[in-house]
Motif scaffolding. Sequence first.
Motif, PDB file in Angstrom:
ATOM      1  N   THR A 334      30.586  35.359  23.768  1.00  0.00           N
ATOM      2  CA  THR A 334      30.080  34.520  22.693  1.00  0.00           C
ATOM      3  C   THR A 334      31.221  33.796  21.998  1.00  0.00           C
ATOM      4  OG1 THR A 334      28.870  34.547  20.589  1.00  0.00           O
ATOM      5  CG2 THR A 334      30.177  36.491  21.109  1.00  0.00           C
ATOM      6  N   ASP A 335      31.012  32.521  21.659  1.00  0.00           N
ATOM      7  CA  ASP A 335      32.077  31.748  21.018  1.00  0.00           C
ATOM      8  C   ASP A 335      31.932  31.714  19.505  1.00  0.00           C
ATOM      9  OD1 ASP A 335      29.936  30.094  20.632  1.00  0.00           O
ATOM     10  OD2 ASP A 335      30.891  28.293  21.425  1.00  0.00           O
ATOM     11  N   GLY A 337      30.158  30.045  17.649  1.00  0.00           N
ATOM     12  CA  GLY A 337      30.001  28.698  17.109  1.00  0.00           C
ATOM     13  C   GLY A 337      31.303  27.957  16.906  1.00  0.00           C
ATOM     14  N   THR A 338      32.371  28.355  17.599  1.00  0.00           N
ATOM     15  CA  THR A 338      33.682  27.729  17.385  1.00  0.00           C
ATOM     16  C   THR A 338      33.910  26.500  18.259  1.00  0.00           C
ATOM     17  OG1 THR A 338      34.695  29.191  19.034  1.00  0.00           O
ATOM     18  CG2 THR A 338      34.715  29.938  16.739  1.00  0.00           C
ATOM     19  N   GLU A 341      32.310  19.726  19.085  1.00  0.00           N
ATOM     20  CA  GLU A 341      31.453  18.750  19.741  1.00  0.00           C
ATOM     21  C   GLU A 341      32.017  17.351  19.543  1.00  0.00           C
ATOM     22  OE1 GLU A 341      27.337  19.359  18.567  1.00  0.00           O
ATOM     23  OE2 GLU A 341      27.750  21.472  18.188  1.00  0.00           O
ATOM     24  N   LEU A 388      33.636  24.659  11.367  1.00  0.00           N
ATOM     25  CA  LEU A 388      33.068  25.997  11.480  1.00  0.00           C
ATOM     26  C   LEU A 388      32.755  26.530  10.096  1.00  0.00           C
ATOM     27  CD1 LEU A 388      32.379  28.383  13.400  1.00  0.00           C
ATOM     28  CD2 LEU A 388      34.672  29.260  12.937  1.00  0.00           C
ATOM     29  N   LYS A 462      36.390  23.782  16.760  1.00  0.00           N
ATOM     30  CA  LYS A 462      36.096  23.218  15.447  1.00  0.00           C
ATOM     31  C   LYS A 462      37.198  23.569  14.449  1.00  0.00           C
ATOM     32  CE  LYS A 462      31.032  23.572  15.845  1.00  0.00           C
ATOM     33  NZ  LYS A 462      29.810  24.186  15.258  1.00  0.00           N
TER      34      LYS A 462
END
Length: 637
Positions: A334-335, A337-338, A341, A388, A462
């Motif tokens: 799992t990242d 959410g880092t 985009e 983030l 991010k």
Amino acid sequence: MAIVLIFASFLFAIAILYLRENQFRLAFIKACIIHGCLIIFSTELLSLTRSLDFTHVASFWLITSLVNFSVLWNCYRKLPANRTFKLKSNFETLDRASQISIAVTIAVLLISLITALIAPPNNWDSMTYHMPRVMHWIQNRTVAHYPTHSLRQISFPPGAAYIVTHLQILAGGDRFANCVQWLSFVGSIFGISLLTKKLVGEQAQWISLVLCASIPMAIAQSTTTQTDLVTSFWLVCFTYFLFASPDFKSNLFWMIGSLGLALVTKPTAIIFGIPLFVVFGFLTFRRSFIQNSSVIKSCLNTVKVCSIVGLGSLTFPIWSWLRNAQTLNQFLGTDMGTRSEVNSLPELISIFLKNLSLNLTLPGLRQFITLIHEYFLKVDVNKPALTLGNPVVAFSTIRTSPLNLLFPMEDSVANPIHLILGVVAVSYLWSSYFRRADQKLRLLLLSGAIATGYLLYCYLLKWQPWGNRLLLPLFILQTPIISYYLADCLKIRSNLSVKLTSLIGVVAILYALTPIRHPLVPLPNWSPYLAQGQSESILWLPRQQIYFGGSLKYLEITDRKIVDTVIDRDHCHTIGLISGEDDWEYPLWVLFNEKTSGNFRLKHVDVKNESAKLEPEFPDSELCAIVSTKGHIQSIP
């Protein structure tokens, strides 16, 4: 204590390598690589049969120590009778600035070692997943994945935690847990000084000692169980062996080992390792072409050598990657959410500038960057796809005073002096003339790899307010370039060199004495931000209190009440835990262990994420109480 076994093996290995190569620093980093490899593969193999326990780990290190001692004794017997060592006389021949540099480096390392040994782990990440997963592995006698509320415990690369696990098993506690980062600090200083000696020259290597030892983020992390210093050390080793010899064959093992250990320690090693690997490929091709003058043969040789190093290094993280693929359907886990985009150049520039601001403590800089976003980049400075966290930790709201970035906090402390020196040194490098073209090429390649690594970091991840710690490998790797700049500019100004070295040394010692969460000398609470995490001096605090001495002091009362209730009232020794992704878990392990002398078991229950499908650590029928990190206790009849 059994902990002596692993340190004895390590010291014997250093002695063997030193007797053979007569270079202590090189012997140290090679011994580190050897023992890093031994720990990674022994941990994985012992886990296959659930044998990761005291008996098997102690037996492994006893055998390793005996083998190393026998090899050392054999090497010692073959030494010439007139072999002498003149460390003192060598020190006396150095100039004043170099002597100060060595003395300051030793002082910083000693202060940090004292802190690392006195203070237990109390960093936030240590409490939530670094140390809890070590405890689960020891309890389960395997590093296999288990159901957990915090996926970081099972999905994040385990390399540094494997070393902590061996120390924890042999020592019977966490007394030496912080020493993994501290040894990495020592290794980074040794490795970077050797790299500087190779790329710049004899004199510059002494400047590099104090430059590396004075990086605020490195000092702050050297007394914690975080992993950025460990990652930095392995990348420094890879970089050194990359430039060490024209013949890569003699260094293939060390390159495979150091790169593999970096990959199994932290995902950022991939980001910063790619440019270095490209440099390795370029130098391999160049050296091959010089030898045979054939493009085709050079290309084939380059592919062969790069394949050996690349595939060899992948044998280190592949075990954990396969477990992640089976549990989470993604190799890297799992990242959280880092992943950024970025879809345009303005967005890349946005992250580039915001990351720079983490190290520049100039008043009004953050407001200036916000204006650039609004009027030139046309990008929301807090755009969720690039930032983030929630608005509470957004770029435009966090830490109203830039001076907060100077506080010795291992998650966020800035490196403004080293950033400015790095930018100036790289500019000077590209505009200066070298008498030796090969030296110029190697330093230019290193600077290009660092710059590319930073751009990749900005493109892939991010912006995050605590992201400066992730950039630590780049700050350490830029040291040879700064050393060249200072050595070249100050070579005829000895007084200025002494003053600059002394100033940097004083600042470094102050940082070593005053880490916010476990200081030897606490800073005055003149800032609301500082007061939130400032601990009293660890010289006067009981060890059990230091766990809570930083961020969440109030949690000690709650956790002690939970433990006292479960053990004294319910007489329960098999406990279920309900917690959040970022809740503190490790203090519960410490307090339960203190209360029961280790006679308890703890596992996560009511897990709702992907790890819920995994085999439980022990049956639910054996539970007699369930606790939560919110202070709730439920007895089970």
